[in-house]
Each structure stands twice: as C-alpha cells, then as structure tokens.
Write an enzyme that holds these catalytic residues in place. Structure first.
Site, PDB file in Angstrom:
ATOM      1  N   LEU A  59       4.743  37.853 141.155  1.00  0.00           N
ATOM      2  CA  LEU A  59       5.144  37.112 142.612  1.00  0.00           C
ATOM      3  C   LEU A  59       4.156  36.336 143.184  1.00  0.00           C
ATOM      4  O   LEU A  59       4.051  35.124 143.338  1.00  0.00           O
ATOM      5  CB  LEU A  59       5.652  38.113 143.618  1.00  0.00           C
TER       6      LEU A  59
ATOM      7  N   PRO B 297      -2.096  31.909 142.758  1.00  0.00           N
ATOM      8  CA  PRO B 297      -3.344  31.491 143.424  1.00  0.00           C
ATOM      9  C   PRO B 297      -3.554  31.248 144.940  1.00  0.00           C
ATOM     10  O   PRO B 297      -4.392  31.679 145.611  1.00  0.00           O
ATOM     11  CB  PRO B 297      -3.982  30.502 142.522  1.00  0.00           C
TER      12      PRO B 297
ATOM     13  N   GLU C 153       0.551  45.509 146.689  1.00  0.00           N
ATOM     14  CA  GLU C 153       1.890  45.534 147.178  1.00  0.00           C
ATOM     15  C   GLU C 153       1.920  45.632 148.782  1.00  0.00           C
ATOM     16  O   GLU C 153       2.672  46.155 149.407  1.00  0.00           O
ATOM     17  CB  GLU C 153       2.522  46.952 146.713  1.00  0.00           C
TER      18      GLU C 153
HETATM   19  C1  FAD Z   1      -5.261  45.198 140.669  1.00  0.00           C
HETATM   20  C2  FAD Z   1      -4.354  44.194 141.283  1.00  0.00           C
HETATM   21  C3  FAD Z   1      -3.085  44.257 140.871  1.00  0.00           C
HETATM   22  C4  FAD Z   1      -2.067  43.552 141.437  1.00  0.00           C
HETATM   23  N1  FAD Z   1      -0.743  43.613 140.823  1.00  0.00           N
HETATM   24  C5  FAD Z   1       0.000  42.590 141.038  1.00  0.00           C
HETATM   25  C6  FAD Z   1       1.419  42.522 140.268  1.00  0.00           C
HETATM   26  O1  FAD Z   1       1.664  43.271 139.499  1.00  0.00           O
HETATM   27  N2  FAD Z   1       2.234  41.433 140.739  1.00  0.00           N
HETATM   28  C7  FAD Z   1       2.007  40.720 141.996  1.00  0.00           C
HETATM   29  O2  FAD Z   1       2.920  39.815 142.143  1.00  0.00           O
HETATM   30  N3  FAD Z   1       0.976  40.741 142.596  1.00  0.00           N
HETATM   31  C8  FAD Z   1      -0.015  41.720 142.339  1.00  0.00           C
HETATM   32  N4  FAD Z   1      -1.208  41.748 142.941  1.00  0.00           N
HETATM   33  C9  FAD Z   1      -1.193  40.992 144.014  1.00  0.00           C
HETATM   34  C10 FAD Z   1      -1.568  41.494 145.486  1.00  0.00           C
HETATM   35  O3  FAD Z   1      -0.284  42.036 145.639  1.00  0.00           O
HETATM   36  C11 FAD Z   1      -2.165  40.616 146.566  1.00  0.00           C
HETATM   37  O4  FAD Z   1      -3.427  40.730 146.092  1.00  0.00           O
HETATM   38  C12 FAD Z   1      -1.844  41.232 147.781  1.00  0.00           C
HETATM   39  O5  FAD Z   1      -0.714  40.996 148.255  1.00  0.00           O
HETATM   40  C13 FAD Z   1      -2.808  40.300 148.864  1.00  0.00           C
HETATM   41  O6  FAD Z   1      -2.655  39.073 148.535  1.00  0.00           O
HETATM   42  P1  FAD Z   1      -4.081  38.116 148.567  1.00  0.00           P
HETATM   43  O7  FAD Z   1      -4.974  38.807 147.418  1.00  0.00           O
HETATM   44  O8  FAD Z   1      -3.667  36.668 148.047  1.00  0.00           O
HETATM   45  O9  FAD Z   1      -4.493  38.128 149.893  1.00  0.00           O
HETATM   46  P2  FAD Z   1      -4.521  37.292 151.054  1.00  0.00           P
HETATM   47  O10 FAD Z   1      -3.221  37.159 151.370  1.00  0.00           O
HETATM   48  O11 FAD Z   1      -5.231  35.960 151.041  1.00  0.00           O
HETATM   49  O12 FAD Z   1      -5.053  37.935 152.256  1.00  0.00           O
HETATM   50  C14 FAD Z   1      -6.698  38.113 152.568  1.00  0.00           C
HETATM   51  C15 FAD Z   1      -6.690  38.821 153.955  1.00  0.00           C
HETATM   52  O13 FAD Z   1      -5.978  38.219 154.969  1.00  0.00           O
HETATM   53  C16 FAD Z   1      -5.230  39.190 155.493  1.00  0.00           C
HETATM   54  N5  FAD Z   1      -4.059  38.470 156.099  1.00  0.00           N
HETATM   55  C17 FAD Z   1      -3.131  37.753 155.365  1.00  0.00           C
HETATM   56  N6  FAD Z   1      -2.065  37.297 155.995  1.00  0.00           N
HETATM   57  C18 FAD Z   1      -2.359  37.745 157.242  1.00  0.00           C
HETATM   58  C19 FAD Z   1      -1.683  37.959 158.347  1.00  0.00           C
HETATM   59  N7  FAD Z   1      -0.555  37.083 158.555  1.00  0.00           N
HETATM   60  N8  FAD Z   1      -2.045  38.630 159.659  1.00  0.00           N
HETATM   61  C20 FAD Z   1      -3.174  39.339 159.466  1.00  0.00           C
HETATM   62  N9  FAD Z   1      -3.893  39.367 158.329  1.00  0.00           N
HETATM   63  C21 FAD Z   1      -3.526  38.671 157.286  1.00  0.00           C
HETATM   64  C22 FAD Z   1      -4.983  40.282 154.278  1.00  0.00           C
HETATM   65  O14 FAD Z   1      -4.565  41.454 155.103  1.00  0.00           O
HETATM   66  C23 FAD Z   1      -6.027  40.202 153.837  1.00  0.00           C
HETATM   67  O15 FAD Z   1      -6.956  41.081 154.508  1.00  0.00           O
HETATM   68  C24 FAD Z   1      -2.059  42.599 142.377  1.00  0.00           C
HETATM   69  C25 FAD Z   1      -3.676  42.493 143.036  1.00  0.00           C
HETATM   70  C26 FAD Z   1      -4.603  43.280 142.457  1.00  0.00           C
HETATM   71  C27 FAD Z   1      -5.767  43.019 142.795  1.00  0.00           C
END
Ligand code: FAD
Length: 380
Positions: A125, A128, A363
């Site tokens: 899902l 980048p 998640e």
């Molecule tokens: C080891 C690992 C395994 C993973 N496995 C999967 C997988 O199998 N499939 C998949 O699809 N994804 C996967 N992910 C992705 C994971 O779900 C995302 O990293 C997560 O949802 C956060 O997205 P981001 O890293 O882009 O952070 P961002 O969305 O950029 O967030 C950065 C910060 O901003 C905050 N933030 C963002 N929006 C808001 C808001 N509206 N209000 C307040 N704060 C906010 C967040 O809480 C966070 O603190 C994985 C990630 C990791 C690290």
C-alpha cells in the site's frame, strides 16, 4: 463476563510457545545479525497452520479464531518480534486480503499455498510519497483489453524481496482519487515486477522490508480483487484487523522484556542485595506488568469483537495505540533494569529495544491511531 480461555485456545497458545522456545529462540541473533529472512522457519510455521490461522479449512487454513491468532503472534513475538512481524504481515495483510475480498477462483488459486507456508505473501500500500496518507498513492493500473498495466513503486513492503504472492493497491481511475483505487494479486516472476532496495533496518531485521517496482506489469483482469474502486476501502478494513495483530505483537514483545527483567533482577547483586530487593526496581516491574495486562485485555477485546463480526475500528486502534506505546515503555525499562548489560547483544532486551520502535509506526502510526480514536468520539 468470562476472562478464561478455552482448553482449545490454551492448546494453540502452548503449541506456539513451545515452537518459539525450541525452534526460534536458538536462532534469534543469527537471523538478526545476518539480516536474513528465515525461510525454513516460515515453512515450519506453515506446517503448524500458523500462516493461515484464520483462513477457512476448505482453503487449506487452520480455521481458528482471531483470539487464537493473537496468542500465536504474542507467543512468537515474546521470543522474536521480527518473526512475529513476518507472521502478522503474511496472515494479516496479503492472505487476509485475498481471503476476505477475493472471488472464489482467486481464493482457490492462492490461499492453499499461502496458508501452508509454501508461498510467502506481501502487501503493498505504502509508496515513497504516501505513507500515513496512503490514499494519495501514485501507482496506476490502466486497463488494456483483458488486462491491466501497472506502473509505480511500493515502499517498505514486508517480504517485498522474498514473497511469491503479492497484493498491491493501484489507481484504476486517478481522478476519483481514493474511490479510484483497486486491489490486484499477482505472482513473483510476472514480467515487469522487480525488487528494488532492501532496507537495512534498526530492528525487525529478520523480517524482510523492500521496495517493489512495477514497470509495465501486465496483470490479467481476473486478478482484480473484488471490483474496481473497492481497493482503498478493502485496504482500510485489512488495516483495522491487522492492527489487532500488531497489538498482539506488542503485548508479546513487552512480555518478553518483562520476563527477561524479572529473571535478571532476581540474579544481579549490587550493594549486597539482588536488584529485585530495591523498591525502584520493584516499581518498574509493577508498572510494566500492569501496563502489559491492560494492553493484553484491550487486544483480546478487539479480537473478541472481530470474532463476532462486530465493528472493530475503534477497538483495534485503541489496542494498537496502547499496546505499542506500552511495548516501547517496557523495552526501555527492561534495558534500564539490565544497566550496561542491557546495552549489549548477549541479553535479549537489547534486541527488544531495537525491534519495538516499529510498532508505533507500522500499520498506522500512533498519531494516526489517535486520529481514528478521536474520529469515533467527536462529531468531525
Ligand atoms: C519495517 C516496516 C515494515 C512495513 N511493512 C509494510 C507493508 O508490508 N506494507 C505497506 O504497505 N507498508 C508497510 N510499511 C509502511 C508503514 O505502514 C508506514 O511507514 C507508516 O504507515 C507511516 O508512513 P510513513 O513512513 O510514510 O510516515 P509519514 O506518513 O510520512 O509520517 C511521518 C510522521 O508524521 C506523522 N503524521 C503524518 N500524518 C499526520 C497527521 N495527519 N496528523 C498528525 N501526524 C501525522 C506520523 O504519525 C509520523 O510521526 C512498513 C514500514 C516499516 C518501517
């Protein structure tokens, strides 16, 4: 209200606990240090029914409850959270998406091999430029006759470089944004699919996390899961249930940190007394145990509601938020109780401390869980 587990629930938990003790514990650091995916262990977990826990028996699954699923993830994560993460991602994301939303033909085609662990699943899902705001994805799936052609990339996919069966979300109707997202399943080896970067991670190192690149990837129309435009709603429902699994993972990790702390506090002598005789340490242990018990109850409550087909959106977010923050706190206290020995790799708390941070991020971050919780309460 009855807080007892049935004899069958206890047997499942016991099976998971024994497997974790005998098969996983001896190799935890080997896979962590090599950052290697434990394929052979996954096949053994599959043979026990732990990779298709809630999949109906007619599709090769164990047909167990969500409560049983939580016990399995909890017991495995108590020993190795990174294998717990792989079990949770395989069961709760890719396999659950097909099991819950695919038509009969796709279920028959994919579920047996996923549930038995002969094939490993991945679910893409995140991209980048779209994480928490997953609805702003850019990957497109353009119809071409009887097929769709996919272009884009998926970031941070658990099992991205080792999976055989892959579910991805993509825009079939970009102007409709979230309502134009659809879900597809395809096999590794399909022309146009390549694995990009494998991440070098702080923790959860035995669980593979990689970028998946889709470049003119042609998928037959039969591999659309459900109907066009349903993909985002399906994904949100998968995440609701998946969060209960991550909460169970957090409870297991926190319990593992507490187990290690109790043991160490009873052995380490300073000032002529064991650490367990100091009130400062006793209070840390009490605090950890109380929080873990509360996290476990929230997690089981969410699993109980899931097993009865109730709305789990609020309960799952509450359990995931509280259990993951609890696990972070417990892992930190466990290192503190171990002093300098908590900072070296000879003791399990060093790894719990590294693994745990993923739980307030994956998640849905803690901030996103709090958004979900408040949206259930406030009229906004
Ligand atoms: C080891 C690992 C395994 C993973 N496995 C999967 C997988 O199998 N499939 C998949 O699809 N994804 C996967 N992910 C992705 C994971 O779900 C995302 O990293 C997560 O949802 C956060 O997205 P981001 O890293 O882009 O952070 P961002 O969305 O950029 O967030 C950065 C910060 O901003 C905050 N933030 C963002 N929006 C808001 C808001 N509206 N209000 C307040 N704060 C906010 C967040 O809480 C966070 O603190 C994985 C990630 C990791 C690290």
């Amino acid at each position: 209200m009855d807080f007892r587990l049935t004899q069958e629930n206890e047997q499942v938990r016991e099976l998971a606990r024994n497997f974790a003790q005998t098969e996983i514990k001896p190799v935890v650091m080997k896979f962590d240090e090599a950052q290697e995916f434990p394929m052979e262990l996954m096949h053994k977990l599959g043979a026990l029914g732990f990779l298709g826990v809630t999949v109906p028996e007619k599709y090769g699954g164990a047909g167990l409850s969500y409560l049983d699923y939580c016990s399995i993830v909890e017991e495995i994560s108590r020993i190795d959270p990174s294998i717990g993460l792989s079990v949770a991602a395989h069961n709760g994301l890719c396999t659950a998406h097909i099991s819950n939303f695919a038509g009969e033909a796709l279920k028959r085609k994919y579920l047996h091999e996923l549930a038995s662990g002969k094939k490993i699943g991945a679910w893409g899902l995140t991209e980048p430029s779209s994480g928490s705001d997953s609805g702003s994805m850019r990957t497109v799936a353009i119809r071409d006759g009887q097929s769709y052609i996919l272009n884009g990339s998926k970031q941070f996919t658990t099992h991205g470089s080792v999976a055989d069966t892959i579910v991805v979300m993509a825009l079939t109707d970009p102007p409709k944004k979230k309502k134009g997202i659809s879900a597809f399943v395809f096999e590794r080896g399909t022309l146009g699919f390549t694995v990009g970067h494998k991440e070098n991670k702080l923790g959860m190192r035995a669980s593979d996390t990689s970028t998946m690149v889709l470049e003119n990837l042609r998928i037959p129309e039969e591999n659309l899961i459900g109907s066009e435009g349903e993909g985002f709603t399906q994904a949100l429902q998968i995440l609701d249930s998946g969060r209960i699994g991550i909460a169970a993972l957090a409870v297991g990790l926190a319990q593992g940190a507490l187990d290690a702390s109790v043991k160490y506090a009873g052995e380490r002598v300073q000032f002529g007394k064991t650490l367990s005789e100091f009130q400062a340490i006793q209070w840390k242990i009490s605090e950890m145990a109380t929080r873990i018990d509360a996290a476990r109850l929230l997690t089981y409550k969410a699993a109980f509601l899931k097993d009865r087909g109730k709305d789990i959106n609020l309960a799952a977010a509450t359990a995931k938020y509280f259990a993951s923050e609890t696990a972070v706190k417990c892992a930190e206290e466990a290192v503190q109780i171990h002093g300098g020995y908590g900072f070296i790799k000879d003791f399990p708390v060093e790894k719990f401390y590294r693994d745990v941070k993923l739980l307030t991020i994956g998640e849905g971050t803690s901030e996103i869980q709090k958004m979900v919780i408040s949206r259930n309460l406030l009229d906004i």
